[in-house]
Write a protein that holds these residues in place. Structure first.
Motif, PDB file in Angstrom:
ATOM      1  N   ASP A   1       0.709  -1.250  -0.033  1.00  0.00           N
ATOM      2  CA  ASP A   1       0.206   0.137  -0.076  1.00  0.00           C
ATOM      3  C   ASP A   1       1.015   1.138  -0.151  1.00  0.00           C
ATOM      4  O   ASP A   1       1.790   1.569  -0.306  1.00  0.00           O
ATOM      5  N   GLU A   2       0.760   2.101   0.853  1.00  0.00           N
ATOM      6  CA  GLU A   2       1.503   3.093   1.223  1.00  0.00           C
ATOM      7  C   GLU A   2       2.672   3.283   2.642  1.00  0.00           C
ATOM      8  O   GLU A   2       2.917   3.816   2.921  1.00  0.00           O
ATOM      9  N   GLU A   3       2.911   1.705   2.174  1.00  0.00           N
ATOM     10  CA  GLU A   3       3.998   1.880   3.461  1.00  0.00           C
ATOM     11  C   GLU A   3       4.701   1.428   2.945  1.00  0.00           C
ATOM     12  O   GLU A   3       5.224   0.187   1.267  1.00  0.00           O
ATOM     13  N   LEU A   4       6.537   1.241   3.853  1.00  0.00           N
ATOM     14  CA  LEU A   4       7.823   0.391   3.262  1.00  0.00           C
ATOM     15  C   LEU A   4       7.610  -1.153   4.539  1.00  0.00           C
ATOM     16  O   LEU A   4       7.077  -0.048   5.547  1.00  0.00           O
ATOM     17  N   MET A   5       7.719  -1.963   4.040  1.00  0.00           N
ATOM     18  CA  MET A   5       7.792  -2.631   4.575  1.00  0.00           C
ATOM     19  C   MET A   5       9.220  -3.349   4.995  1.00  0.00           C
ATOM     20  O   MET A   5       9.804  -3.876   4.244  1.00  0.00           O
ATOM     21  N   ILE A   6       9.724  -3.517   5.805  1.00  0.00           N
ATOM     22  CA  ILE A   6      11.067  -4.180   6.952  1.00  0.00           C
ATOM     23  C   ILE A   6      10.772  -5.105   6.991  1.00  0.00           C
ATOM     24  O   ILE A   6      10.401  -5.576   8.149  1.00  0.00           O
ATOM     25  N   GLU A   7      11.740  -6.446   7.188  1.00  0.00           N
ATOM     26  CA  GLU A   7      11.319  -8.060   6.787  1.00  0.00           C
ATOM     27  C   GLU A   7      13.285  -8.122   7.583  1.00  0.00           C
ATOM     28  O   GLU A   7      13.538  -8.402   6.831  1.00  0.00           O
ATOM     29  N   TRP A   8      12.789  -8.806   8.526  1.00  0.00           N
ATOM     30  CA  TRP A   8      14.211  -9.679   9.406  1.00  0.00           C
ATOM     31  C   TRP A   8      13.650 -10.480  10.680  1.00  0.00           C
ATOM     32  O   TRP A   8      13.172  -9.845  11.674  1.00  0.00           O
ATOM     33  N   GLN A   9      14.211 -11.958  10.118  1.00  0.00           N
ATOM     34  CA  GLN A   9      14.324 -12.449  11.467  1.00  0.00           C
ATOM     35  C   GLN A   9      12.599 -12.953  11.434  1.00  0.00           C
ATOM     36  O   GLN A   9      11.724 -12.495  10.717  1.00  0.00           O
TER      37      GLN A   9
END
Length: 88
Positions: free
Chosen positions: A10-18
């Motif tokens: 959407d209008e978000e940056l998603m950061i995934e780690w572990q």
């Protein structure tokens, strides 16, 4: 161990780690820069990734918080972030 994954949702940056998932609204991002210091210049930044001597550091500064990403995939992550901000 898999590295940091960056996507646009959407209008978000998603950061995934572990097991962590961090969502940053694109409109909140002030700047995205490289940080050439070992531990990061921003003392209160949320640190994501494994800080090792050969990893690159990317600083995402928002209106409320700073995020320091430790990565070996700097180019891909920067391209994804810049693309999300331009197309967001």
């Amino acid at each position: 161990m898999p590295g940091i994954k960056i996507t646009k949702a959407d209008e978000e940056l998603m950061i995934e780690w572990q097991l962590a998932k961090i969502r940053i609204p694109l409109k909140e991002i002030i700047e995205v820069t490289e940080d050439d210091t070992y531990g990061g210049k921003e003392a209160k930044a949320i640190r994501i990734g494994m800080p090792q001597g050969t990893t690159d550091r990317i600083l995402i500064r928002t209106k409320k918080q700073a995020y320091l990403l430790f990565t070996t995939n700097k180019t891909s992550i920067l391209n994804t972030i810049h693309s999300a901000r331009i197309n967001g």
